[in-house]
Design a protein around this motif. Sequence first.
Motif, PDB file in Angstrom:
ATOM      1  N   TRP A  58       0.816  -1.210   0.000  1.00  0.00           N
ATOM      2  CA  TRP A  58       0.000   0.000   0.000  1.00  0.00           C
ATOM      3  C   TRP A  58       0.853   1.265   0.000  1.00  0.00           C
ATOM      4  N   MET A  59       0.364   2.306  -0.720  1.00  0.00           N
ATOM      5  CA  MET A  59       0.960   3.635  -0.673  1.00  0.00           C
ATOM      6  C   MET A  59      -0.147   4.674  -0.689  1.00  0.00           C
ATOM      7  N   ASN A  60       0.022   5.761   0.129  1.00  0.00           N
ATOM      8  CA  ASN A  60      -0.857   6.914  -0.040  1.00  0.00           C
ATOM      9  C   ASN A  60      -0.044   8.205   0.052  1.00  0.00           C
ATOM     10  N   ASP A  61      -0.403   9.166   0.864  1.00  0.00           N
ATOM     11  CA  ASP A  61       0.085  10.541   0.788  1.00  0.00           C
ATOM     12  C   ASP A  61       1.580  10.689   0.511  1.00  0.00           C
ATOM     13  N   PRO A  62       1.950  11.616  -0.396  1.00  0.00           N
ATOM     14  CA  PRO A  62       3.363  11.990  -0.517  1.00  0.00           C
ATOM     15  C   PRO A  62       3.820  12.735   0.725  1.00  0.00           C
ATOM     16  N   ASN A  63       5.020  12.468   1.175  1.00  0.00           N
ATOM     17  CA  ASN A  63       5.587  13.047   2.400  1.00  0.00           C
ATOM     18  C   ASN A  63       7.029  13.480   2.149  1.00  0.00           C
ATOM     19  N   GLY A  64       7.560  14.299   3.033  1.00  0.00           N
ATOM     20  CA  GLY A  64       8.997  14.574   3.088  1.00  0.00           C
ATOM     21  C   GLY A  64       9.625  14.952   1.767  1.00  0.00           C
ATOM     22  N   MET A  65       8.915  15.733   0.963  1.00  0.00           N
ATOM     23  CA  MET A  65       9.408  16.062  -0.378  1.00  0.00           C
ATOM     24  C   MET A  65      10.385  17.235  -0.306  1.00  0.00           C
ATOM     25  N   VAL A  66      11.640  16.971  -0.654  1.00  0.00           N
ATOM     26  CA  VAL A  66      12.668  17.996  -0.598  1.00  0.00           C
ATOM     27  C   VAL A  66      13.638  17.784  -1.755  1.00  0.00           C
ATOM     28  N   TYR A  67      14.131  18.871  -2.311  1.00  0.00           N
ATOM     29  CA  TYR A  67      15.140  18.822  -3.377  1.00  0.00           C
ATOM     30  C   TYR A  67      16.470  19.245  -2.777  1.00  0.00           C
ATOM     31  N   TYR A  68      17.495  18.408  -2.977  1.00  0.00           N
ATOM     32  CA  TYR A  68      18.801  18.739  -2.419  1.00  0.00           C
ATOM     33  C   TYR A  68      19.907  18.060  -3.228  1.00  0.00           C
ATOM     34  N   ASP A  69      20.929  18.826  -3.558  1.00  0.00           N
ATOM     35  CA  ASP A  69      22.126  18.308  -4.222  1.00  0.00           C
ATOM     36  C   ASP A  69      21.772  17.531  -5.494  1.00  0.00           C
ATOM     37  N   GLY A  70      20.862  18.093  -6.274  1.00  0.00           N
ATOM     38  CA  GLY A  70      20.510  17.498  -7.561  1.00  0.00           C
ATOM     39  C   GLY A  70      19.529  16.340  -7.484  1.00  0.00           C
ATOM     40  N   GLU A  71      18.943  16.094  -6.306  1.00  0.00           N
ATOM     41  CA  GLU A  71      18.045  14.955  -6.145  1.00  0.00           C
ATOM     42  C   GLU A  71      16.703  15.387  -5.553  1.00  0.00           C
ATOM     43  N   TYR A  72      15.647  14.823  -6.113  1.00  0.00           N
ATOM     44  CA  TYR A  72      14.306  15.002  -5.569  1.00  0.00           C
ATOM     45  C   TYR A  72      13.991  13.798  -4.679  1.00  0.00           C
ATOM     46  N   HIS A  73      13.675  14.084  -3.429  1.00  0.00           N
ATOM     47  CA  HIS A  73      13.285  13.026  -2.503  1.00  0.00           C
ATOM     48  C   HIS A  73      11.761  12.979  -2.428  1.00  0.00           C
ATOM     49  N   LEU A  74      11.218  11.809  -2.646  1.00  0.00           N
ATOM     50  CA  LEU A  74       9.787  11.578  -2.529  1.00  0.00           C
ATOM     51  C   LEU A  74       9.564  10.488  -1.484  1.00  0.00           C
ATOM     52  N   THR A  92       4.039  20.340  -2.391  1.00  0.00           N
ATOM     53  CA  THR A  92       5.148  20.756  -3.246  1.00  0.00           C
ATOM     54  C   THR A  92       6.489  20.382  -2.636  1.00  0.00           C
ATOM     55  N   TRP A  93       7.497  20.264  -3.518  1.00  0.00           N
ATOM     56  CA  TRP A  93       8.873  20.036  -3.057  1.00  0.00           C
ATOM     57  C   TRP A  93       9.427  21.315  -2.442  1.00  0.00           C
ATOM     58  N   SER A  94      10.090  21.174  -1.305  1.00  0.00           N
ATOM     59  CA  SER A  94      10.788  22.310  -0.721  1.00  0.00           C
ATOM     60  C   SER A  94      12.169  22.455  -1.352  1.00  0.00           C
ATOM     61  N   ASN A  95      12.729  23.658  -1.216  1.00  0.00           N
ATOM     62  CA  ASN A  95      14.083  23.970  -1.689  1.00  0.00           C
ATOM     63  C   ASN A  95      14.202  23.965  -3.213  1.00  0.00           C
ATOM     64  N   VAL A  96      13.090  24.166  -3.912  1.00  0.00           N
ATOM     65  CA  VAL A  96      13.108  24.344  -5.373  1.00  0.00           C
ATOM     66  C   VAL A  96      12.943  25.834  -5.638  1.00  0.00           C
ATOM     67  N   GLU A  97      13.905  26.445  -6.278  1.00  0.00           N
ATOM     68  CA  GLU A  97      13.867  27.885  -6.489  1.00  0.00           C
ATOM     69  C   GLU A  97      12.997  28.255  -7.679  1.00  0.00           C
ATOM     70  N   ASN A  98      12.185  29.277  -7.478  1.00  0.00           N
ATOM     71  CA  ASN A  98      11.401  29.919  -8.546  1.00  0.00           C
ATOM     72  C   ASN A  98      10.323  29.038  -9.171  1.00  0.00           C
ATOM     73  N   LYS A  99      10.008  27.913  -8.553  1.00  0.00           N
ATOM     74  CA  LYS A  99       8.950  27.058  -9.060  1.00  0.00           C
ATOM     75  C   LYS A  99       8.243  26.378  -7.896  1.00  0.00           C
ATOM     76  N   ALA A 100       6.981  26.075  -8.115  1.00  0.00           N
ATOM     77  CA  ALA A 100       6.234  25.253  -7.168  1.00  0.00           C
ATOM     78  C   ALA A 100       5.854  23.970  -7.897  1.00  0.00           C
ATOM     79  N   ILE A 101       6.560  22.884  -7.583  1.00  0.00           N
ATOM     80  CA  ILE A 101       6.334  21.599  -8.236  1.00  0.00           C
ATOM     81  C   ILE A 101       5.637  20.675  -7.244  1.00  0.00           C
ATOM     82  N   ALA A 102       4.460  20.211  -7.641  1.00  0.00           N
ATOM     83  CA  ALA A 102       3.628  19.414  -6.745  1.00  0.00           C
ATOM     84  C   ALA A 102       3.413  18.012  -7.295  1.00  0.00           C
TER      85      ALA A 102
END
Length: 495
Positions: free
Chosen positions: A34-50, A285-295
Amino acid sequence: MILVANKEQNMKKQEITSIEKYRPVYHYTPKKNWMNDPNGMVYYDGEYHLCYQHDSNDIIFSDMSWGHAISTDLVQWEECAKAIVPDNDGLGMIFSGSAVVDKNNCAGFGVNTLVAFYTSTKPRQQQSMAYSIDRGRTWIKYIENPIIKNEEWDSIPDDFRDPKVIWHKDSQKWIMSLAVKDHIEFWSSCNLKDWTKDSEFGQGVGSHGGVWECPDFIELSVDNDQTNKKWVLLVSINPGGPNGGSATQYFVGEFKDVDGQMTYISSQKDEKWIDYGTDNYAGVTWSNVENKAIAIGWMSNWDYADKVPTNNWRGAMTIPRELELKNIEGEISITSKPAFALKQIIGAAIATIDDASINSNINVGEELSSSRIKVKMDICDIKDVGIEIGNSKGEHVKIGYNKLDTYFYVDRSNSGENSFKSGFAKLHKAKTNRNLESLDMEIFIDKSSVEVFFNNGERVMTEIIFPTEDFNMVKIFCDNKIEIREFDIKRISLI
């Protein structure tokens, strides 16, 4: 012996194919369970964490922890070891939350430490913290959890969850938005450990059909004007969505100091929805993404999420989307468009405008179950217009615009398997106040979903579907003359 071996291999392959029948091609799903809500979304050092709510043992919501995947391009995802899991700390399961990059070492764990915030479930819902000093590969729970307690004698209800943390530049503080039963609370901190409640928002406004969950809080410019910015609050609600079950509403307003407390103010009167379909929930949305809101959102609905006909996994994510604020005829609204990164997986055309005809099928082989359709039409003198995708069994989905009553729609009444939930097979609407003279649609089709962006994302509808045979036909339908300005169908592939 060789014939027997080949027969066994073929039978095993058929069994796997049957189990994975509805596995998406280009949407993220866990390998199992099972999977549901996206959590802990952060962009760092060239990587998107989902990260995401994940059950280790079953295909139903039960023993929640944070599953984890990493991508460098928002398209290709590598499933990793779980990020945060329950242990013997006595605080229970790991519910939804967020993550940030602590660039200035506010928490004292080190510069650029990734810090995650989540809801612990025992003895009541409380807020806890974990951190990673190795680029998100392993996570350490803060020894003094919970950081925001919820004791039995407190006035806080047990529905007290889903912390979304952001850095607020104007106040030079960290701001946490929390879902508290029927409203959102805003808390502030200088060190990410000690939190003070500032204010509340939401009682008596917006949709209140069910509990509020999974807030997000982002600042966006209106029409890309950096001198005109608004604060947008996303709130998921279950039930109470525009077409039933769970959905995500939003508010547009201001966030400022009022008598020493950071306060959200919105004069919005009408309900507004990120997505008018039934299958985009808990999106953030992912945190630490500059100038965009990516959800990205969970592509299901609490009405039937535990009943859908997938066998060894349940739950998928939507495609990533870029959120913008637009002034549309005097009303400031969110528009959504497919993230730019998706362009890299859109391949060769399998149909073009030369193949387009009105009210007759275009046969596209077997490619339609992983494809993107784009169409632009002039629709001056019609009542109903759109695109139908279907298969040889007569199963189909109709996607269109009813000009007579001014609504966009997705009709999955005859889309395939639907016996798992009464009411699943229905026509769903997205009302618009404008009578349009032209229509454009961008439609992303995968094995078990359609995502439709109407008129540059002015309205979006996401719907899961379960055709018993892959869709391989397209028909442009209308009840009068139209002019097709643009039309193509392109293959989507991760290879």
